[in-house]
Design a protein around this motif. Sequence first.
Motif, PDB file in Angstrom:
ATOM      1  N   LYS A   1       0.849  -1.300   0.032  1.00 36.69           N
ATOM      2  CA  LYS A   1       0.109   0.093  -0.011  1.00 36.69           C
ATOM      3  C   LYS A   1       0.743   1.143  -0.088  1.00 36.69           C
ATOM      4  O   LYS A   1       0.371   2.308  -0.969  1.00 36.69           O
ATOM      5  CB  LYS A   1      -0.894  -0.170   1.433  1.00 36.69           C
ATOM      6  CG  LYS A   1      -2.079  -0.972   1.115  1.00 36.69           C
ATOM      7  CD  LYS A   1      -2.930  -1.082   2.161  1.00 36.69           C
ATOM      8  CE  LYS A   1      -4.108  -1.846   2.136  1.00 36.69           C
ATOM      9  NZ  LYS A   1      -4.952  -1.873   3.534  1.00 36.69           N
TER      10      LYS A   1
ATOM     11  N   LYS B   1      -9.426   7.541   9.957  1.00 35.71           N
ATOM     12  CA  LYS B   1      -8.023   8.067   9.343  1.00 35.71           C
ATOM     13  C   LYS B   1      -7.609   9.589   9.927  1.00 35.71           C
ATOM     14  O   LYS B   1      -7.298  10.261   9.109  1.00 35.71           O
ATOM     15  CB  LYS B   1      -8.320   8.075   7.943  1.00 35.71           C
ATOM     16  CG  LYS B   1      -8.541   6.505   7.347  1.00 35.71           C
ATOM     17  CD  LYS B   1      -7.774   5.550   7.553  1.00 35.71           C
ATOM     18  CE  LYS B   1      -8.194   4.397   6.863  1.00 35.71           C
ATOM     19  NZ  LYS B   1      -6.962   3.301   7.375  1.00 35.71           N
TER      20      LYS B   1
ATOM     21  N   LYS C   1      -6.747   6.636  -1.059  1.00 36.21           N
ATOM     22  CA  LYS C   1      -7.662   5.561  -1.384  1.00 36.21           C
ATOM     23  C   LYS C   1      -6.985   4.426  -1.373  1.00 36.21           C
ATOM     24  O   LYS C   1      -7.984   3.313  -0.965  1.00 36.21           O
ATOM     25  CB  LYS C   1      -8.353   6.100  -2.695  1.00 36.21           C
ATOM     26  CG  LYS C   1      -9.125   7.023  -2.769  1.00 36.21           C
ATOM     27  CD  LYS C   1      -9.852   7.277  -4.133  1.00 36.21           C
ATOM     28  CE  LYS C   1     -10.620   8.750  -3.873  1.00 36.21           C
ATOM     29  NZ  LYS C   1     -11.340   9.043  -5.282  1.00 36.21           N
TER      30      LYS C   1
ATOM     31  N   PHE D   1      -5.566   3.348   1.078  1.00 39.33           N
ATOM     32  CA  PHE D   1      -5.634   3.130   2.496  1.00 39.33           C
ATOM     33  C   PHE D   1      -7.152   2.939   2.973  1.00 39.33           C
ATOM     34  O   PHE D   1      -7.463   3.034   4.136  1.00 39.33           O
ATOM     35  CB  PHE D   1      -4.840   3.953   3.618  1.00 39.33           C
ATOM     36  CG  PHE D   1      -3.395   3.854   3.275  1.00 39.33           C
ATOM     37  CD1 PHE D   1      -2.647   2.801   3.960  1.00 39.33           C
ATOM     38  CD2 PHE D   1      -2.690   4.643   2.414  1.00 39.33           C
ATOM     39  CE1 PHE D   1      -1.263   2.648   3.814  1.00 39.33           C
ATOM     40  CE2 PHE D   1      -1.242   4.629   2.158  1.00 39.33           C
ATOM     41  CZ  PHE D   1      -0.604   3.583   3.108  1.00 39.33           C
ATOM     42  N   GLY D   2      -8.026   3.201   2.171  1.00 36.05           N
ATOM     43  CA  GLY D   2      -9.490   3.071   2.308  1.00 36.05           C
ATOM     44  C   GLY D   2     -10.063   4.284   2.623  1.00 36.05           C
ATOM     45  O   GLY D   2     -11.000   4.111   3.431  1.00 36.05           O
ATOM     46  N   ALA D   3      -9.299   5.388   2.487  1.00 34.07           N
ATOM     47  CA  ALA D   3     -10.058   6.670   3.021  1.00 34.07           C
ATOM     48  C   ALA D   3      -9.887   7.884   1.761  1.00 34.07           C
ATOM     49  O   ALA D   3      -8.710   7.850   0.998  1.00 34.07           O
ATOM     50  CB  ALA D   3      -9.420   7.475   3.937  1.00 34.07           C
ATOM     51  N   ASP D   4     -10.638   8.664   1.431  1.00 30.24           N
ATOM     52  CA  ASP D   4     -11.040   9.756   0.597  1.00 30.24           C
ATOM     53  C   ASP D   4      -9.872  10.750   0.887  1.00 30.24           C
ATOM     54  O   ASP D   4      -9.211  11.257   0.309  1.00 30.24           O
ATOM     55  CB  ASP D   4     -12.133  10.324   0.423  1.00 30.24           C
ATOM     56  CG  ASP D   4     -13.137   9.466  -0.514  1.00 30.24           C
ATOM     57  OD1 ASP D   4     -12.507   8.612  -1.238  1.00 30.24           O
ATOM     58  OD2 ASP D   4     -14.276   9.529  -0.230  1.00 30.24           O
TER      59      ASP D   4
END
Length: 196
Positions: free
Chosen positions: A42, A101, A137, A139-142
């Motif tokens: 990642k 986050k 993104k 890391f799963g966040a906008d």
Amino acid sequence: MAKYKNTILILLSIIFFAYAGFISIFPAFLTSNFNIDKFEQKVYDSTSLVTTVDTVEYKIKPNFDTIISLRNWSSKYIDDQDCFDASLIELTTTPAAIFGKTFKIKQLYLKNVRFSNQTLPSGENKLAFLPGAFNSKVFGADKIVIIPGPVKVKNFRIKDIAPGVYNERNQREALYSEQDVKSFLTDKNFSHIIVK
């Protein structure tokens, strides 16, 4: 009255065990289940830096200070040139860093840091492209939120590299205030990081 007393004691016991589990069992679970290979991938996908980390450990103190420790971090550019190394990165933050986050820097401590400050023939710093290219993104966040705080670096070596130039600077200790960190992050204009 005795019935209510027992109910209160049961509730207090449940709260106590939940609290104890949160500060002891939960961080141990996070540490043992952390996938370092996926994390390294990642970091590469979001920065194009080839990164290795030996261990990642979570701790939560009784006051809910959350400590995330990474040992033997090493990042290189895709051309295999050195970028950044640290034997220890220790972030003291809040549980929001785990569940969301949002990273509040209560204290960031780095030990045995080696940073290659490379300037390209065009005159641009090699890291200048990182803020715009960083992709949260992965890391799963906008967006990732950073609330700046103090940073302490022990044994800091900086290599200044440019066409025809090579210089090494060593600092036994470097201290950066909350405002220093905020100014640094704000000036870089990260596209997917909000600095509060």
